[in-house]
Design a protein around this motif. Structure first.
Motif, PDB file in Angstrom:
ATOM      1  N   THR A 164      59.124 110.162 -29.785  1.00 43.54           N
ATOM      2  CA  THR A 164      60.075 110.165 -30.900  1.00 43.54           C
ATOM      3  C   THR A 164      61.467 110.557 -30.434  1.00 43.54           C
ATOM      4  N   SER A 165      61.551 111.580 -29.606  1.00 42.56           N
ATOM      5  CA  SER A 165      62.854 112.018 -29.109  1.00 42.56           C
ATOM      6  C   SER A 165      63.529 110.922 -28.290  1.00 42.56           C
ATOM      7  N   ALA A 166      62.750 110.238 -27.456  1.00 44.63           N
ATOM      8  CA  ALA A 166      63.311 109.181 -26.613  1.00 44.63           C
ATOM      9  C   ALA A 166      63.803 108.004 -27.458  1.00 44.63           C
ATOM     10  N   ARG A 167      63.007 107.592 -28.442  1.00 48.23           N
ATOM     11  CA  ARG A 167      63.406 106.469 -29.288  1.00 48.23           C
ATOM     12  C   ARG A 167      64.635 106.831 -30.122  1.00 48.23           C
ATOM     13  N   LEU A 168      64.660 108.045 -30.648  1.00 51.19           N
ATOM     14  CA  LEU A 168      65.801 108.466 -31.449  1.00 51.19           C
ATOM     15  C   LEU A 168      67.060 108.541 -30.602  1.00 51.19           C
ATOM     16  N   ASP A 169      66.927 109.019 -29.373  1.00 48.61           N
ATOM     17  CA  ASP A 169      68.088 109.090 -28.484  1.00 48.61           C
ATOM     18  C   ASP A 169      68.610 107.688 -28.168  1.00 48.61           C
ATOM     19  N   ASP A 170      67.716 106.753 -27.920  1.00 47.96           N
ATOM     20  CA  ASP A 170      68.131 105.365 -27.688  1.00 47.96           C
ATOM     21  C   ASP A 170      68.913 104.831 -28.883  1.00 47.96           C
ATOM     22  N   ILE A 216      62.142 116.088 -22.601  1.00 49.92           N
ATOM     23  CA  ILE A 216      60.775 115.649 -22.885  1.00 49.92           C
ATOM     24  C   ILE A 216      60.665 114.129 -23.072  1.00 49.92           C
ATOM     25  N   GLY A 217      61.756 113.411 -22.956  1.00 48.88           N
ATOM     26  CA  GLY A 217      61.708 111.965 -23.181  1.00 48.88           C
ATOM     27  C   GLY A 217      61.410 111.174 -21.936  1.00 48.88           C
ATOM     28  N   HIS A 218      60.461 111.625 -21.134  1.00 49.75           N
ATOM     29  CA  HIS A 218      60.151 110.978 -19.857  1.00 49.75           C
ATOM     30  C   HIS A 218      58.884 110.125 -19.964  1.00 49.75           C
ATOM     31  N   ARG A 219      58.849 109.059 -19.183  1.00 44.87           N
ATOM     32  CA  ARG A 219      57.698 108.170 -19.190  1.00 44.87           C
ATOM     33  C   ARG A 219      56.700 108.587 -18.118  1.00 44.87           C
ATOM     34  N   ASN A 220      56.085 109.708 -18.330  1.00 49.09           N
ATOM     35  CA  ASN A 220      55.038 110.158 -17.430  1.00 49.09           C
ATOM     36  C   ASN A 220      53.873 110.683 -18.257  1.00 49.09           C
ATOM     37  N   GLU A 221      52.837 111.086 -17.575  1.00 46.96           N
ATOM     38  CA  GLU A 221      51.606 111.476 -18.266  1.00 46.96           C
ATOM     39  C   GLU A 221      51.822 112.645 -19.220  1.00 46.96           C
ATOM     40  N   ARG A 222      52.657 113.581 -18.821  1.00 47.61           N
ATOM     41  CA  ARG A 222      52.842 114.782 -19.633  1.00 47.61           C
ATOM     42  C   ARG A 222      53.665 114.516 -20.893  1.00 47.61           C
ATOM     43  N   TYR A 223      54.710 113.685 -20.779  1.00 45.21           N
ATOM     44  CA  TYR A 223      55.683 113.579 -21.863  1.00 45.21           C
ATOM     45  C   TYR A 223      55.692 112.242 -22.600  1.00 45.21           C
ATOM     46  N   GLU A 224      55.022 111.217 -22.088  1.00 44.68           N
ATOM     47  CA  GLU A 224      55.158 109.884 -22.675  1.00 44.68           C
ATOM     48  C   GLU A 224      54.849 109.879 -24.168  1.00 44.68           C
ATOM     49  N   ALA A 225      53.776 110.531 -24.572  1.00 49.77           N
ATOM     50  CA  ALA A 225      53.404 110.550 -25.990  1.00 49.77           C
ATOM     51  C   ALA A 225      54.200 111.606 -26.755  1.00 49.77           C
ATOM     52  N   PHE A 226      54.255 112.811 -26.220  1.00 50.58           N
ATOM     53  CA  PHE A 226      54.916 113.908 -26.934  1.00 50.58           C
ATOM     54  C   PHE A 226      56.413 113.651 -27.118  1.00 50.58           C
ATOM     55  N   GLY A 227      57.059 113.068 -26.131  1.00 48.67           N
ATOM     56  CA  GLY A 227      58.500 112.847 -26.203  1.00 48.67           C
ATOM     57  C   GLY A 227      58.906 111.495 -26.737  1.00 48.67           C
TER      58      GLY A 227
END
Length: 330
Positions: free
Chosen positions: A198-204, A185-196
């Motif tokens: 936190t997961s993307a930042r935490l993974d980074d 869910i950590g993708h930069r697209n319309e579906r996941y940019e907002a929802f994912g």
């Protein structure tokens, strides 16, 4: 602060030798698939198009908390029941690593190109990368494969081992839970940019130390192998920070420099061009032989990591064994 290098050593050695048993997979699947089911369920209910962006960020943060708390809580309970014994905890933590499967997927691309040609090579690399593969020539396929090998050495091998050192079985599970959530869910697209988000930042964040360490393992492996470790260091210092990811550029730069290649470069995602910068200043015309050379370097980097964990585990054991005697003398 307690740390568990013996668990990391056993986990990396076990997974490197045996991988995830096929018989076990046929019975219970892989724990990552359980995590994937939980992620899909939460995403389906909490990531609704009707929600505002702020609300989707909030529900995504809530989901990230659940996605980590559930598996980590289970891992803590199991670890305590096993009294944090290195052997069983290390064997269980091995399912959080991907040394063997990464090797198998990368080798499959080289075999496909060598035995089946360009079309089969595109199909094979399409299983491990997210970019459009239908327009890739052989050199681009080989570069993409080597990039993936380097990046996933950090994400799939070094990071879970490092977190198992810091937190034992729960540490390994924590990392794998966050990393799996980001991959889904950590993708930069319309579906996941907002929802994912936190997961993307935490993974980074949790991959920051492992990405640097993975680059160091590659440089050390290059030195042992007689490859160009000095150029690897130079490319890391010059190019790693220019990658779109705060982490992926480090192992990719190390791999490119050691092999004398340029990797990265422009590519397409869902038909949209992405102007990605080149990493390295060597050949762009990579070949299947370069994939095999990269795999050899990867193997040596894995062995370096295992050897370091063994050394640290041995020193820790000797220190702990000597401590009661030292206290008695005092």
């Amino acid at each position: 602060m307690p740390f568990f290098p013996a668990i990391a050593f056993i986990a990396t050695l076990t997974e490197g030798l045996f991988g995830y048993p096929k018989r076990l997979y046929s019975v219970i699947r892989h724990p990552v698939m359980w995590q994937g089911t939980l992620i899909s369920t939460l995403e389906r209910h909490l990531n609704r198009p009707a929600f505002s962006r702020r609300k989707r960020i909030a529900t995504g943060a809530l989901s990230a908390g659940v996605l980590t708390a559930v598996p980590v809580g289970l891992a803590v309970a199991i670890s305590r029941s096993l009294r944090r014994a290195p052997l069983p905890c290390g064997i269980l933590a091995s399912c959080c690593l991907a040394q063997r499967s990464l090797h198998d997927h990368v080798k499959a691309v080289a075999l496909a190109l060598e035995e089946g040609g360009l079309q089969e090579g595109r199909q094979a690399v399409g299983r491990i990368v997210g970019r459009d593969t239908s327009v890739l020539d052989e050199a681009a396929i080989c570069r993409a494969t080597i990039e993936t090998l380097a990046e996933n050495f950090s994400d799939g091998v070094v990071a879970p081992a490092l977190w198992s050192t810091l937190g034992g079985l729960p540490g390994a599970v924590f990392y794998k839970a966050v990393n799996t959530a980001d991959s889904m869910i950590g993708h930069r697209n319309e579906r996941y940019e907002a929802f994912g988000k936190t997961s993307a930042r935490l993974d980074d964040l949790i991959n920051l130390p492992a990405s640097r360490l993975s680059a160091f393992w590659i440089v050390l492996a290059a030195f042992i192998s007689g490859l160009d470790w000095k150029t690897a260091l130079r490319i890391i210092c010059r190019d790693a920070r220019h990658h779109s990811s705060p982490n992926a550029g480090w192992p990719e730069a190390a791999m490119a420099g050691a092999l004398g290649l340029s990797i990265g470069g422009p590519r397409f995602y869902n038909g949209t061009p992405a102007p990605v910068r080149w990493i390295g200043d060597g050949r762009q015309e990579a070949t299947p032989a370069d994939i095999r050379k990269a795999l050899d370097l990867y193997h040596r980097a894995c062995i370096v990591q295992i050897a370091v964990f063994l050394m640290i585990s041995s020193v820790k054991y000797l220190f702990e064994k000597a401590s009661p005697e030292t206290q008695h003398l005092q």
